[in-house]
Scaffold this motif. Structure first.
Motif, PDB file in Angstrom:
ATOM      1  N   LEU A   1       0.834  -1.203   0.000  1.00  0.00           N
ATOM      2  CA  LEU A   1       0.000   0.000   0.000  1.00  0.00           C
ATOM      3  C   LEU A   1       0.868   1.252   0.000  1.00  0.00           C
ATOM      4  CD1 LEU A   1      -2.711   1.525   0.277  1.00  0.00           C
ATOM      5  CD2 LEU A   1      -2.456   1.264   2.753  1.00  0.00           C
ATOM      6  N   ILE A   2       1.879   1.299   0.865  1.00  0.00           N
ATOM      7  CA  ILE A   2       2.778   2.460   0.922  1.00  0.00           C
ATOM      8  C   ILE A   2       3.498   2.639  -0.404  1.00  0.00           C
ATOM      9  CG2 ILE A   2       4.878   3.366   2.015  1.00  0.00           C
ATOM     10  CD1 ILE A   2       3.856   2.082   4.635  1.00  0.00           C
ATOM     11  N   ASP A   3       3.939   1.541  -0.996  1.00  0.00           N
ATOM     12  CA  ASP A   3       4.627   1.597  -2.290  1.00  0.00           C
ATOM     13  C   ASP A   3       3.696   2.129  -3.377  1.00  0.00           C
ATOM     14  OD1 ASP A   3       6.904   1.162  -3.925  1.00  0.00           O
ATOM     15  OD2 ASP A   3       5.931  -0.638  -4.730  1.00  0.00           O
ATOM     16  N   ARG A   4       2.469   1.626  -3.411  1.00  0.00           N
ATOM     17  CA  ARG A   4       1.497   2.065  -4.425  1.00  0.00           C
ATOM     18  C   ARG A   4       1.156   3.544  -4.260  1.00  0.00           C
ATOM     19  NH1 ARG A   4      -3.316  -1.771  -5.487  1.00  0.00           N
ATOM     20  NH2 ARG A   4      -1.648  -2.797  -6.601  1.00  0.00           N
ATOM     21  N   LEU A   5       0.917   3.974  -3.026  1.00  0.00           N
ATOM     22  CA  LEU A   5       0.625   5.391  -2.781  1.00  0.00           C
ATOM     23  C   LEU A   5       1.827   6.264  -3.123  1.00  0.00           C
ATOM     24  CD1 LEU A   5      -1.349   5.164   0.575  1.00  0.00           C
ATOM     25  CD2 LEU A   5      -2.269   5.748  -1.668  1.00  0.00           C
ATOM     26  N   GLY A   6       3.035   5.778  -2.783  1.00  0.00           N
ATOM     27  CA  GLY A   6       4.247   6.532  -3.102  1.00  0.00           C
ATOM     28  C   GLY A   6       4.453   6.693  -4.588  1.00  0.00           C
ATOM     29  N   ASN A   7       4.155   5.651  -5.357  1.00  0.00           N
ATOM     30  CA  ASN A   7       4.274   5.750  -6.819  1.00  0.00           C
ATOM     31  C   ASN A   7       3.259   6.716  -7.407  1.00  0.00           C
ATOM     32  OD1 ASN A   7       6.408   3.973  -7.018  1.00  0.00           O
ATOM     33  ND2 ASN A   7       5.084   2.178  -7.252  1.00  0.00           N
ATOM     34  N   ARG A   8       2.076   6.747  -6.834  1.00  0.00           N
ATOM     35  CA  ARG A   8       1.011   7.600  -7.365  1.00  0.00           C
ATOM     36  C   ARG A   8       1.158   9.050  -6.927  1.00  0.00           C
ATOM     37  NH1 ARG A   8      -4.177   6.293  -9.525  1.00  0.00           N
ATOM     38  NH2 ARG A   8      -3.447   4.167  -9.335  1.00  0.00           N
ATOM     39  N   LEU A   9       1.485   9.261  -5.663  1.00  0.00           N
ATOM     40  CA  LEU A   9       1.505  10.621  -5.109  1.00  0.00           C
ATOM     41  C   LEU A   9       2.906  11.189  -4.912  1.00  0.00           C
ATOM     42  CD1 LEU A   9      -1.195  10.007  -2.353  1.00  0.00           C
ATOM     43  CD2 LEU A   9      -1.545  11.029  -4.606  1.00  0.00           C
ATOM     44  N   GLY A  10       3.913  10.339  -4.941  1.00  0.00           N
ATOM     45  CA  GLY A  10       5.286  10.749  -4.641  1.00  0.00           C
ATOM     46  C   GLY A  10       5.654  10.266  -3.251  1.00  0.00           C
ATOM     47  N   SER A  11       6.782   9.607  -3.120  1.00  0.00           N
ATOM     48  CA  SER A  11       7.146   8.997  -1.838  1.00  0.00           C
ATOM     49  C   SER A  11       7.342  10.031  -0.729  1.00  0.00           C
ATOM     50  CB  SER A  11       8.406   8.142  -1.993  1.00  0.00           C
ATOM     51  OG  SER A  11       9.486   8.948  -2.424  1.00  0.00           O
ATOM     52  N   GLY A  12       7.706  11.246  -1.083  1.00  0.00           N
ATOM     53  CA  GLY A  12       7.878  12.291  -0.074  1.00  0.00           C
ATOM     54  C   GLY A  12       6.577  12.786   0.516  1.00  0.00           C
ATOM     55  N   ARG A  13       5.447  12.446  -0.098  1.00  0.00           N
ATOM     56  CA  ARG A  13       4.153  12.924   0.383  1.00  0.00           C
ATOM     57  C   ARG A  13       3.450  11.913   1.277  1.00  0.00           C
ATOM     58  NH1 ARG A  13       0.994  15.867  -4.263  1.00  0.00           N
ATOM     59  NH2 ARG A  13       0.555  17.323  -2.608  1.00  0.00           N
ATOM     60  N   ILE A  14       4.032  10.735   1.429  1.00  0.00           N
ATOM     61  CA  ILE A  14       3.420   9.710   2.266  1.00  0.00           C
ATOM     62  C   ILE A  14       4.157   9.698   3.599  1.00  0.00           C
ATOM     63  CG2 ILE A  14       2.771   7.275   2.437  1.00  0.00           C
ATOM     64  CD1 ILE A  14       1.597   8.777   0.005  1.00  0.00           C
ATOM     65  N   ALA A  15       3.414   9.945   4.673  1.00  0.00           N
ATOM     66  CA  ALA A  15       4.017  10.023   6.001  1.00  0.00           C
ATOM     67  C   ALA A  15       3.194   9.205   6.983  1.00  0.00           C
ATOM     68  CB  ALA A  15       4.090  11.478   6.457  1.00  0.00           C
ATOM     69  N   ARG A  16       3.804   8.945   8.110  1.00  0.00           N
ATOM     70  CA  ARG A  16       3.111   8.257   9.192  1.00  0.00           C
ATOM     71  C   ARG A  16       3.468   8.948  10.499  1.00  0.00           C
ATOM     72  NH1 ARG A  16       6.847   5.078  11.761  1.00  0.00           N
ATOM     73  NH2 ARG A  16       8.676   4.581  10.527  1.00  0.00           N
ATOM     74  N   ALA A  17       2.646   8.745  11.488  1.00  0.00           N
ATOM     75  CA  ALA A  17       2.889   9.344  12.797  1.00  0.00           C
ATOM     76  C   ALA A  17       3.791   8.434  13.610  1.00  0.00           C
ATOM     77  CB  ALA A  17       1.569   9.551  13.530  1.00  0.00           C
ATOM     78  N   GLU A  18       4.740   9.047  14.291  1.00  0.00           N
ATOM     79  CA  GLU A  18       5.640   8.284  15.158  1.00  0.00           C
ATOM     80  C   GLU A  18       5.656   8.964  16.522  1.00  0.00           C
ATOM     81  OE1 GLU A  18       9.482   6.246  13.852  1.00  0.00           O
ATOM     82  OE2 GLU A  18      10.183   8.093  14.801  1.00  0.00           O
ATOM     83  N   PRO A  19       5.406   8.210  17.591  1.00  0.00           N
ATOM     84  CA  PRO A  19       5.376   8.821  18.918  1.00  0.00           C
ATOM     85  C   PRO A  19       6.758   9.301  19.363  1.00  0.00           C
ATOM     86  CG  PRO A  19       5.072   6.446  19.068  1.00  0.00           C
ATOM     87  CD  PRO A  19       5.094   6.794  17.618  1.00  0.00           C
TER      88      PRO A  19
END
Length: 183
Positions: free
Chosen positions: A31-49
């Motif tokens: 999923l992360i790979d697919r979203l990164g290919n579509r939107l750009g890997s720099g635009r996919i983020a996650r929250a880290e405590p």
């Protein structure tokens, strides 16, 4: 249409496997790979405590392509320090926004507040949850004690407001901010 429930049971919300092992971890990576290919890997983020009790410092946005953090898997443990019954909004505003507040007593919860030129009348308020500044981080301007309130307006919308400063201790008059909105 009306709905009548003769018997109900508690249903605890749960989410299993998003950071799981095996096939679930592979699905998440796909999923992360697919979203990164579509939107750009720099635009996919996650929250880290992060280790901080200050709400805006408690979570950091990191690139999703960076490997899953063991801290992410332990998110429930990171929030376990909150007292029983204390809830916070899942998403905070980018920056706390100033609000104008009317309270019955200076140290009390808000009764009316104005945010983005709209006035809200408070029906219910819970709090305060007092958060002291991190004394080991002496920033420019210091840092003041915050009293957070969970408030609900007459239409049922829920907000997370805080008073920055205390009337008895601080030289400046405390100011109010809206820090988050509950879903």
């Amino acid at each position: 249409m009306s709905l009548a429930c003769l018997a109900v049971d508690d249903l605890a919300p749960s989410q299993e496997g998003l950071t799981g092992e095996g096939a679930q971890a592979h699905d998440l990576a796909m999923l992360i790979d697919r979203l990164g290919n579509r939107l750009g890997s720099g635009r996919i983020a996650r929250a880290e405590p992060r280790a901080s009790h200050i709400p805006e410092r408690a979570v950091a946005s990191v690139p999703a392509m960076r490997g899953a953090s063991p801290a992410l898997a332990g998110w429930a443990r990171e929030t376990a320090h909150l007292p029983e019954g204390v809830s916070r909004p899942l998403r905070l505003l980018r920056a706390a926004e100033p609000v104008e507040v009317v309270a019955e007593v200076p140290e009390g919860p808000p009764r009316i507040f104005r945010w983005r030129r709209v006035t809200y009348r408070v029906a219910r308020a819970e709090g305060p949850e007092r958060i002291a500044p991190e004394w080991w981080r002496r920033e420019k301007g210091g840092g003041r004690t915050r009293d957070y309130y969970r408030v609900e307006d007459m239409q049922g919308r829920r907000f997370w407001l805080y008073r920055d400063g205390l009337y008895a201790r601080d030289e400046d008059v405390p100011r109010w901010y809206l820090h988050g909105v509950f879903a």
